[in-house]
Write an enzyme that holds these catalytic residues in place. Structure first.
Site, PDB file in Angstrom:
ATOM      1  N   ASP A 135      -5.289   2.107 -11.898  1.00  0.00           N
ATOM      2  CA  ASP A 135      -5.001   3.190 -11.869  1.00  0.00           C
ATOM      3  C   ASP A 135      -6.301   4.060 -12.679  1.00  0.00           C
ATOM      4  O   ASP A 135      -6.279   4.326 -13.705  1.00  0.00           O
ATOM      5  CB  ASP A 135      -3.758   3.554 -12.347  1.00  0.00           C
ATOM      6  CG  ASP A 135      -3.199   4.204 -10.538  1.00  0.00           C
ATOM      7  OD1 ASP A 135      -3.619   3.533  -9.729  1.00  0.00           O
ATOM      8  OD2 ASP A 135      -1.551   4.465 -11.078  1.00  0.00           O
ATOM      9  N   LYS A 232      -5.826   6.784  -0.775  1.00  0.00           N
ATOM     10  CA  LYS A 232      -4.386   6.922  -1.188  1.00  0.00           C
ATOM     11  C   LYS A 232      -4.610   8.368  -0.667  1.00  0.00           C
ATOM     12  O   LYS A 232      -5.435   9.321  -1.196  1.00  0.00           O
ATOM     13  CB  LYS A 232      -3.856   5.917  -2.742  1.00  0.00           C
ATOM     14  CG  LYS A 232      -4.818   7.174  -3.268  1.00  0.00           C
ATOM     15  CD  LYS A 232      -4.412   6.203  -5.026  1.00  0.00           C
ATOM     16  CE  LYS A 232      -4.883   6.636  -6.066  1.00  0.00           C
ATOM     17  NZ  LYS A 232      -3.922   5.773  -7.642  1.00  0.00           N
ATOM     18  N   HIS A 233      -3.334   9.188   0.220  1.00  0.00           N
ATOM     19  CA  HIS A 233      -1.979   7.967   0.214  1.00  0.00           C
ATOM     20  C   HIS A 233      -1.659   7.860   1.842  1.00  0.00           C
ATOM     21  O   HIS A 233      -1.070   9.346   1.541  1.00  0.00           O
ATOM     22  CB  HIS A 233      -0.545   8.361  -1.038  1.00  0.00           C
ATOM     23  CG  HIS A 233      -1.453   8.536  -2.484  1.00  0.00           C
ATOM     24  ND1 HIS A 233      -2.022   9.600  -3.158  1.00  0.00           N
ATOM     25  CD2 HIS A 233      -0.439   7.739  -3.372  1.00  0.00           C
ATOM     26  CE1 HIS A 233      -2.232   9.197  -4.218  1.00  0.00           C
ATOM     27  NE2 HIS A 233      -1.708   8.159  -4.580  1.00  0.00           N
ATOM     28  N   HIS A 245       7.655  10.244  -7.075  1.00  0.00           N
ATOM     29  CA  HIS A 245       7.553   9.168  -8.019  1.00  0.00           C
ATOM     30  C   HIS A 245       9.702  10.048  -8.250  1.00  0.00           C
ATOM     31  O   HIS A 245      10.678   9.135  -8.723  1.00  0.00           O
ATOM     32  CB  HIS A 245       6.818   9.566  -9.628  1.00  0.00           C
ATOM     33  CG  HIS A 245       5.912   9.425  -9.337  1.00  0.00           C
ATOM     34  ND1 HIS A 245       4.832  10.223  -9.233  1.00  0.00           N
ATOM     35  CD2 HIS A 245       5.559   7.946 -10.241  1.00  0.00           C
ATOM     36  CE1 HIS A 245       4.072   9.542  -9.361  1.00  0.00           C
ATOM     37  NE2 HIS A 245       3.587   7.765  -9.659  1.00  0.00           N
ATOM     38  N   ASP A 318       2.536   2.163  -1.935  1.00  0.00           N
ATOM     39  CA  ASP A 318       2.819   3.136  -3.377  1.00  0.00           C
ATOM     40  C   ASP A 318       3.448   1.747  -4.260  1.00  0.00           C
ATOM     41  O   ASP A 318       4.627   1.440  -3.791  1.00  0.00           O
ATOM     42  CB  ASP A 318       2.934   4.712  -3.444  1.00  0.00           C
ATOM     43  CG  ASP A 318       2.409   4.863  -4.686  1.00  0.00           C
ATOM     44  OD1 ASP A 318       2.009   4.536  -5.330  1.00  0.00           O
ATOM     45  OD2 ASP A 318       2.417   6.302  -4.358  1.00  0.00           O
TER      46      ASP A 318
END
Length: 420
Positions: A135, A232-233, A245, A318
């Site tokens: 990342d 993304k996303h 998250h 993800d």
């Protein structure tokens, strides 16, 4: 994308069958009908697919975390999670499609160390060369820290309204990743941010036209460097303040608004040949009334992304250790449902042995047809072939922070200062 480390139960022994010269395999496999064409004959990727066992194929569906700075160095976290001590042993046992590097996993300290780690991991995967990713969005999400040239993130670049800067930053980033033996960057962010959006600090902006231009340019920059890019996303994380998250965001946009606002940057990425698209752990009931996150939604992945947008590249989830995707189902079922929805590459399952075994069992029982697995594996192998992963890879850790790269960084910084 997740950067957390979650605990996992002690792994169970993997299946007994293994290809020649390989250690025993690890976990699962998957299936589901999709409009994708059958794997076509010819080409290095297709030839490699024909030589793979079912266990090999299932391994390719996973991109995992390993712990420690060297391929041959024992680490207690590997033992606890995978039943073997070193990163190289994890790769030999589970034969994953890829490994993603993180500072918190002890993978990143110096350029020379990262280059040696990626080389060692690749040597541990002789049958199907391993793809190493990271990342490195720059700005807020920059896993390589001071190892590489310091470059601005998407919001600062977006404020200049100059796509050439997005292209230059992506090229420099990609060239430095390539020198470290890293083949794929989980960037660019293609989300269009709304006011108060969770993703605002990582997105190019709130104008779909501007974001599309920036994403298109960034993909070009990564490809000029020979590194795979990941938009993304999908279908868009810009319309919520909730961090996936921590929880499952629900976005109530109409399909018309999605087509007008969120879809254009992904269309732009697809038009430029983006290597992979990452799904979001967001529920969008106007796109799929089931309430499932997009990562597990056939209506979103197979219907919208593959059908409406015509995308036939790699779809990567993800991180599967995030709360947004674990809210409704257990870790075994999440892996199977993601494949059934149309995903190809399962990122960071919190319990790899369980997820692997679940997919393998689903294929053997017929819940996931093996043809469906072949489609995903062929996409992954073609990505590897296109970005040079199937051939010899040289590293050059001394190539990072070159004079030319530092010059680009100064020029971009000056343009951002002028745009304020």
């Amino acid at each position: 994308m997740a950067g957390c480390s979650t605990g996992a139960p002690a792994p169970q022994p993997p299946p007994a069958s293994a290809p020649p010269s390989e250690a025993t395999p690890g976990p699962g496999a998957g299936q589901s009908p999709s409009p994708s064409p059958s794997p076509s004959p010819g080409g290095e990727a297709a030839g490699l697919l024909a030589r793979m066992s079912l266990e090999d194929k299932v391994g390719q569906l996973f991109m995992i975390v390993v712990y420690g700075p060297r391929a041959g160095a024992a680490h207690q976290e590997n033992t606890a999670r995978y039943g073997v001590a070193t990163p190289a042993e994890v790769v030999r046992r589970f034969r994953p499609g890829g490994v993603i590097l993180f500072p918190w996993a002890g993978n990143i300290s110096t350029a020379e160390q990262v280059a040696a780690l990626t080389t060692g991991l690749r040597k541990a995967s002789p049958l199907v060369p391993l793809m190493v990713g990271v990342d490195q969005e720059n700005g807020e999400v920059a896993r390589l820290g001071s190892l590489v040239t310091k470059l601005p993130g998407a919001p600062a670049i977006g404020r200049t309204r100059d796509p050439r800067l997005a292209r230059d930053v992506a090229r420099v980033t990609g060239e430095e990743l390539r020198d470290l033996g890293i083949a794929v960057d989980f960037a660019p962010v293609a989300d269009v941010s709304a006011k108060g959006s969770f993703i605002r600090s990582r997105a190019y902006g709130s104008d779909p036209k501007l974001v599309s231009a920036m994403v298109r340019a960034a993909v070009e920059g990564f490809h000029a460097a020979g590194v795979a890019s990941v938009a993304k996303h999908f279908p868009g994380h810009g319309g919520t303040s909730v961090d996936s998250h921590q929880d499952l965001p629900v976005i109530t946009y109409s399909k018309a608004r999605w087509r007008r606002v969120d879809a254009p940057p992904f269309r732009a990425a697809i038009e430029r040949g983006v290597d992979a698209i990452m799904t979001a752990h967001v529920a969008m009931p106007r796109l799929d009334p089931s309430g499932d996150p997009a990562t597990l939604s056939r209506a979103v992945i197979t219907g919208l992304l593959r059908g409406e947008l015509g995308y036939d590249g790699v779809v990567v989830t993800d991180a599967l250790d995030m709360a947004g995707v674990r809210k409704r189902y257990g870790d075994a079922e999440v892996a199977v449902r993601a494949i059934l929805a149309g995903a190809d590459l399962l990122l960071m399952p919190p319990d790899l042995p369980t997820a692997y075994q679940a997919v393998l069992t689903a294929v053997r029982s017929g819940r996931i047809p093996e043809r469906r697995i072949d489609e995903s594996v062929l996409r992954i192998l073609r990505l590897k072939e296109r970005r040079g992963v199937l051939g010899p890879t040289r590293t050059d850790p001394g190539g990072v922070k070159s004079a030319e790269h530092l010059k680009v960084a100064r020029r971009v910084a000056a343009a951002i200062a002028d745009a304020r």
